[in-house]
Design a protein around this motif. Structure first.
Motif, PDB file in Angstrom:
ATOM      1  N   ALA A 148      -8.527   0.237 -10.802  1.00  0.00           N
ATOM      2  CA  ALA A 148      -8.203  -1.020 -10.139  1.00  0.00           C
ATOM      3  C   ALA A 148      -9.093  -1.172  -8.892  1.00  0.00           C
ATOM      4  O   ALA A 148      -9.264   0.036  -8.063  1.00  0.00           O
ATOM      5  CB  ALA A 148      -6.709  -1.316  -9.951  1.00  0.00           C
ATOM      6  N   PRO A 149      -9.469  -2.444  -8.335  1.00  0.00           N
ATOM      7  CA  PRO A 149      -9.819  -2.478  -7.229  1.00  0.00           C
ATOM      8  C   PRO A 149      -8.991  -1.906  -5.780  1.00  0.00           C
ATOM      9  O   PRO A 149      -7.880  -1.983  -6.075  1.00  0.00           O
ATOM     10  CB  PRO A 149      -9.971  -3.814  -6.721  1.00  0.00           C
ATOM     11  CG  PRO A 149     -10.122  -4.683  -8.177  1.00  0.00           C
ATOM     12  CD  PRO A 149      -9.099  -3.586  -8.994  1.00  0.00           C
ATOM     13  N   PRO A 150      -9.579  -0.967  -5.106  1.00  0.00           N
ATOM     14  CA  PRO A 150      -8.922  -0.581  -3.980  1.00  0.00           C
ATOM     15  C   PRO A 150      -8.082  -1.450  -3.244  1.00  0.00           C
ATOM     16  O   PRO A 150      -8.460  -2.762  -2.618  1.00  0.00           O
ATOM     17  CB  PRO A 150      -9.705   0.266  -3.263  1.00  0.00           C
ATOM     18  CG  PRO A 150     -10.849  -0.378  -3.321  1.00  0.00           C
ATOM     19  CD  PRO A 150     -11.078  -1.174  -4.637  1.00  0.00           C
ATOM     20  N   LEU A 151      -6.887  -1.078  -2.963  1.00  0.00           N
ATOM     21  CA  LEU A 151      -5.969  -1.729  -1.816  1.00  0.00           C
ATOM     22  C   LEU A 151      -6.623  -1.379  -0.330  1.00  0.00           C
ATOM     23  O   LEU A 151      -6.616  -2.190   0.549  1.00  0.00           O
ATOM     24  CB  LEU A 151      -4.513  -1.550  -1.920  1.00  0.00           C
ATOM     25  CG  LEU A 151      -3.777  -1.721  -3.162  1.00  0.00           C
ATOM     26  CD1 LEU A 151      -2.415  -1.336  -3.130  1.00  0.00           C
ATOM     27  CD2 LEU A 151      -3.806  -3.312  -3.313  1.00  0.00           C
ATOM     28  N   CYS A 196       0.801  -1.123  -0.102  1.00  0.00           N
ATOM     29  CA  CYS A 196       0.021  -0.028  -0.028  1.00  0.00           C
ATOM     30  C   CYS A 196       0.931   0.945   0.189  1.00  0.00           C
ATOM     31  O   CYS A 196       0.647   2.290  -0.622  1.00  0.00           O
ATOM     32  CB  CYS A 196      -0.904   0.000   1.249  1.00  0.00           C
ATOM     33  SG  CYS A 196      -2.061  -1.354   1.157  1.00  0.00           S
ATOM     34  N   SER A 225      -5.173   2.710  -4.329  1.00  0.00           N
ATOM     35  CA  SER A 225      -5.099   1.700  -5.415  1.00  0.00           C
ATOM     36  C   SER A 225      -4.092   1.837  -6.254  1.00  0.00           C
ATOM     37  O   SER A 225      -3.396   2.780  -6.372  1.00  0.00           O
ATOM     38  CB  SER A 225      -6.458   1.767  -6.310  1.00  0.00           C
ATOM     39  OG  SER A 225      -6.494   3.222  -6.997  1.00  0.00           O
ATOM     40  N   GLU A 226      -3.585   0.797  -7.019  1.00  0.00           N
ATOM     41  CA  GLU A 226      -2.419   0.718  -7.866  1.00  0.00           C
ATOM     42  C   GLU A 226      -2.579   1.573  -9.175  1.00  0.00           C
ATOM     43  O   GLU A 226      -1.891   1.850  -9.553  1.00  0.00           O
ATOM     44  CB  GLU A 226      -2.279  -0.533  -7.966  1.00  0.00           C
ATOM     45  CG  GLU A 226      -1.571  -1.451  -6.890  1.00  0.00           C
ATOM     46  CD  GLU A 226      -1.012  -2.754  -7.067  1.00  0.00           C
ATOM     47  OE1 GLU A 226      -0.087  -3.128  -6.601  1.00  0.00           O
ATOM     48  OE2 GLU A 226      -1.963  -3.629  -7.250  1.00  0.00           O
ATOM     49  N   GLU A 227      -4.075   1.295  -9.334  1.00  0.00           N
ATOM     50  CA  GLU A 227      -4.511   1.992 -10.812  1.00  0.00           C
ATOM     51  C   GLU A 227      -5.835   2.551 -10.447  1.00  0.00           C
ATOM     52  O   GLU A 227      -6.548   2.182  -9.606  1.00  0.00           O
ATOM     53  CB  GLU A 227      -4.639   1.298 -11.991  1.00  0.00           C
ATOM     54  CG  GLU A 227      -3.123   0.559 -12.325  1.00  0.00           C
ATOM     55  CD  GLU A 227      -2.140   1.552 -12.885  1.00  0.00           C
ATOM     56  OE1 GLU A 227      -2.639   2.634 -13.206  1.00  0.00           O
ATOM     57  OE2 GLU A 227      -0.993   1.313 -13.043  1.00  0.00           O
ATOM     58  N   VAL A 275      -9.699   0.943   1.281  1.00  0.00           N
ATOM     59  CA  VAL A 275     -11.055   1.302   1.095  1.00  0.00           C
ATOM     60  C   VAL A 275     -10.958   2.837   1.945  1.00  0.00           C
ATOM     61  O   VAL A 275     -10.740   2.703   3.265  1.00  0.00           O
ATOM     62  CB  VAL A 275     -12.158   0.585   1.300  1.00  0.00           C
ATOM     63  CG1 VAL A 275     -13.436   1.339   1.209  1.00  0.00           C
ATOM     64  CG2 VAL A 275     -12.025  -0.630   0.227  1.00  0.00           C
ATOM     65  N   ALA A 321       2.006   1.759  -3.299  1.00  0.00           N
ATOM     66  CA  ALA A 321       0.913   2.249  -4.387  1.00  0.00           C
ATOM     67  C   ALA A 321       0.540   3.698  -3.806  1.00  0.00           C
ATOM     68  O   ALA A 321       0.397   4.613  -4.984  1.00  0.00           O
ATOM     69  CB  ALA A 321      -0.257   1.440  -4.118  1.00  0.00           C
ATOM     70  N   TYR A 373     -11.723  -6.217   2.697  1.00  0.00           N
ATOM     71  CA  TYR A 373     -11.464  -4.780   2.596  1.00  0.00           C
ATOM     72  C   TYR A 373     -10.638  -4.278   3.587  1.00  0.00           C
ATOM     73  O   TYR A 373     -11.046  -4.482   4.872  1.00  0.00           O
ATOM     74  CB  TYR A 373     -12.765  -3.864   2.329  1.00  0.00           C
ATOM     75  CG  TYR A 373     -13.685  -4.438   1.397  1.00  0.00           C
ATOM     76  CD1 TYR A 373     -13.238  -3.851   0.109  1.00  0.00           C
ATOM     77  CD2 TYR A 373     -14.684  -5.086   1.314  1.00  0.00           C
ATOM     78  CE1 TYR A 373     -14.044  -4.344  -1.119  1.00  0.00           C
ATOM     79  CE2 TYR A 373     -15.603  -5.537   0.566  1.00  0.00           C
ATOM     80  CZ  TYR A 373     -15.269  -5.222  -0.892  1.00  0.00           C
ATOM     81  OH  TYR A 373     -15.980  -5.483  -1.721  1.00  0.00           O
ATOM     82  N   ARG A 381      -8.605   6.257   0.149  1.00  0.00           N
ATOM     83  CA  ARG A 381      -8.491   5.283  -0.495  1.00  0.00           C
ATOM     84  C   ARG A 381      -7.275   5.125  -1.506  1.00  0.00           C
ATOM     85  O   ARG A 381      -6.420   6.227  -1.778  1.00  0.00           O
ATOM     86  CB  ARG A 381      -9.535   5.542  -1.734  1.00  0.00           C
ATOM     87  CG  ARG A 381      -9.783   4.548  -2.653  1.00  0.00           C
ATOM     88  CD  ARG A 381     -10.856   4.810  -3.893  1.00  0.00           C
ATOM     89  NE  ARG A 381     -11.036   3.768  -4.904  1.00  0.00           N
ATOM     90  CZ  ARG A 381     -10.486   3.122  -5.831  1.00  0.00           C
ATOM     91  NH1 ARG A 381      -9.288   3.625  -6.202  1.00  0.00           N
ATOM     92  NH2 ARG A 381     -10.817   2.237  -6.563  1.00  0.00           N
TER      93      ARG A 381
END
Length: 667
Positions: free
Chosen positions: A95-98, A15, A90-92, A100, A18, A82, A88
């Motif tokens: 993309a789904p969040p690392l 994280c 995220s890597e992109e 929340v 990211a 989660y 928030r």
């Protein structure tokens, strides 16, 4: 457990990497955005937004990136896990969040789920971080799981330790420890105005700040367009809470005192207690309205003659008088009313011109409505006035005041209200703090101020009716979060009920929600202060504490200063901050005694100090691990609502309270 801890530390490293890429990406977007082909205005707006986002990302405070985790085994999130954090990650972007954001809808289960209603949550995990951690993964020291799906519940030691952690430095956010009743308030809708009657230690201030952060997250465009304002009682308090919103990823929010928000001048004058009380009285609103509109008059009005160089147009005096009376009956802001009179008088001329020669061009209309004759007519019937002129006339001219206050203020009250030494003109007046409230009232009658989308008002129990009206003018089209405790109401004009305050704030239908139970003030202190609460004559439920710890030491003495030094030395043997609170007049002597003993106390506006000496009048909203209350009887005797002030002083203690006294105790 160690293997699981290692996995969570590794995840935190992921994280962290990211987040670093997110910061770099925000900076890159600024560079890319400068080459975007668009109109100049569009490019400027885009550039401002991109630079603001990059600045916010760079200035994020360092700290742990998540504090909780949810594992779902039912519902729409079944099979998902989660991590919950302050923003928030995220890597992109897609993309789904690392991690929340704690304000996201799915995160609500972290605060609301329980064994009776698990809301699809199988396991709720809380993480323990080393105090003061800057987010190094090695600082992740422990974790606790509640298996809600199996009916497990209870407050774990990690949650308790986080809430009870020593108070040193500025106020912390409570994103990791929000309780269900607090969460309901935090997530109230943007259109909802709410009032929180919070006993000491129930987190009402934190609730207000987290609601501000929630609204900024949920309604970013509407809030940023109309603005969000945090109003605190003084600069010391605002300094204390200043790091909460940035820690939650929100910067650029205006935080001010009401005096700073309404100030048209520096307050250099003073009032007697009697005069100040009258200036804060709600009757002054009508007195000021009368004084302002006394400048509007149709006495001796003449016909209006406007010449365009080829013809002279006339509007009879009777028609002009009717225009003025009609506009006045509509009760627009004073400045708007003047322009309405101008427009309607000009329309009467236009109608004559159209009947004679047909429609006239816009330039012809503009030239006549700005002519000297039109301006002279307006100055005679609806003159321009400055708020300073209106207030100064009212407070210096007994005749003006008598006419405006007829049936509202007695002769004695009018005499008390007038300035004892009138200035030569309003330009040389020395305005008092209460005068600034009057000026704002008149300014609001002349032209409505620009409002905010939402205002958080802390320590609202101390607001006067006239101060409430100043806030109401800025929240006509917005909502309010009103925070306070009637038991801590210390000003002479404090209201006895929230209904009165909310009516003056323009939100009579706002829901009043009591918070009575808290973790901050320990039970030993709460038991003592509840004894004092019964003497205040305020309809407020007794406070409760979830904490069974805490220490209260009563120190009777013949030498208050020596006993204070002893109490502070003993307090320094413990961890945390020490606040020495005394009646304002006794503060210099207390400070001198501590300094002479080798203890160098700080001022209350120096966050992070180990020992601070605080006047009782400035301690509201602050908190210290150990409070030394010096001579409570002197605090109680110092002002009209001194017992309420003492209640504030005693409830600032987070762990331990020392009461040093040579006189009888008010409780």
């Amino acid at each position: 457990m160690q293997q699981e801890l290692d996995r969570e530390r590794a995840y935190h490293d992921t994280c962290r990497a990211a987040l670093a890429r997110m910061v770099e990406g925000a900076v890159e977007h600024v560079v890319t955005g400068e080459d975007v082909s668009a109109s100049g205005a569009d490019a400027e707006v885009l550039g401002y937004r991109l630079r603001s986002r990059a600045k916010e990302m760079r200035e994020l405070p360092k700290g742990p990136l998540f504090f909780g985790k949810l594992d779902f085994d039912a519902g729409e999130h079944a099979g998902q896990s989660y991590r919950i954090g302050r923003l928030r990650i995220s890597e992109e972007p897609t993309a789904p969040p690392l991690v929340v954001d704690w304000r996201a809808p799915v995160s609500r289960a972290f605060y609301q789920a329980g064994p009776d209603d698990p809301q699809g949550v199988a396991v709720r995990r809380r993480f323990g971080w080393a105090p003061g951690s800057h987010g190094d993964s090695a600082d992740l020291t422990g974790m606790e799981d509640e298996r809600l799906g199996k009916g497990e519940s209870g407050t774990g030691t990690l949650l308790t330790h986080e809430i009870e952690r020593p108070r040193v430095g500025p106020m912390r956010d409570i994103a990791a420890t929000i309780q269900p009743d607090q969460d309901d308030l935090v997530r109230a809708g943007l259109a909802d105005s709410v009032c929180v009657q919070g006993a000491p230690g129930t987190g009402k201030t934190a609730v207000g700040l987290h609601r501000a952060a929630y609204l900024l997250y949920t309604h970013p465009q509407r809030i940023r367009r109309s603005g969000l304002l945090i109003l605190g009682p003084n600069r010391t308090f605002l300094s204390y809470i200043s790091e909460v919103l940035p820690a939650l990823g929100e910067t650029g929010v205006r935080q001010a005192t009401l005096g700073e928000e309404i100030a048209r001048h520096r307050a250099t004058g003073t009032d007697s207690d009697r005069a100040a009380g009258l200036k804060h009285d709600p009757r002054m609103a009508e007195v000021l309205r009368r004084a302002l509109y006394a400048h509007v008059s149709t006495d001796g009005i003449d016909a209006l003659s406007l010449s365009d160089g080829t013809y002279t147009w006339r509007v009879p005096a009777g028609a002009l008088a009717r225009i003025v009376e009609e506009v006045r009956d509509e009760e627009p802001p004073y400045g708007v009313g003047r322009e309405r009179v101008r427009g309607r008088a000009m329309r009467a001329v236009q109608l004559q011109a159209e009947r004679r020669a047909g429609p006239q061009p816009a330039a012809w209309t503009r030239r006549l409505e700005r002519s000297r004759a039109m301006s002279g007519y307006l100055d005679a019937v609806w003159p321009k006035v400055r708020p300073e002129q209106v207030v100064a006339e009212l407070l210096t001219d007994s005749g003006v005041l008598a006419r405006a206050a007829e049936g509202l203020l007695t002769d004695d009250e009018q005499r008390d209200l007038r300035w004892p030494r009138p200035p030569r003109s309003y330009r040389s007046a020395r305005w008092s703090t209460a005068d600034l409230v009057l000026l704002d009232e008149v300014a609001g009658l002349v032209e409505h101020p620009e409002g905010y989308g939402h205002i958080v008002v802390d320590e609202a129990q101390d607001l006067s009716p006239m101060e409430c009206r100043a806030i109401a003018r800025r929240a006509v089209f917005g909502s309010l979060t009103v925070l306070g405790d009637l038991a801590q109401a210390t000003t002479p004009w404090s209201a006895r009920s929230w209904g009165t305050v909310l009516r003056h704030l323009g939100k009579p239908d706002a829901v009043v929600v009591p918070l009575t139970a808290g973790f901050r003030v320990p039970a030993a202190v709460v038991d003592l202060t509840n004894r004092l609460l019964r003497r205040l004559g305020t309809d407020v439920p007794p406070a409760k504490s979830y904490r069974g710890d805490g220490e209260v030491t009563i120190r009777p003495t013949d030498d208050v200063h020596a006993a204070t030094v002893t109490a502070v030395r003993e307090a320094l043997a413990h961890e945390g901050s020490v606040g020495v609170v005394a009646a304002d007049a006794q503060v210099p002597a207390v400070r001198a005694a501590l300094t002479a003993s080798g203890i160098e106390p700080a001022n209350p506006d120096e966050p992070g100090a180990r020992v601070a000496v605080i006047p009782a009048s400035m301690v509201k909203g602050l908190e210290y691990d150990h409070v030394v209350a010096v001579e409570p009887a002197a605090v109680a005797d110092a002002e009209e609502r001194g017992l309420h002030r003492l209640y504030v002083v005693l409830t600032r203690a987070v762990s331990r309270l020392d009461v040093v006294h040579s006189r009888g105790l008010p409780f």
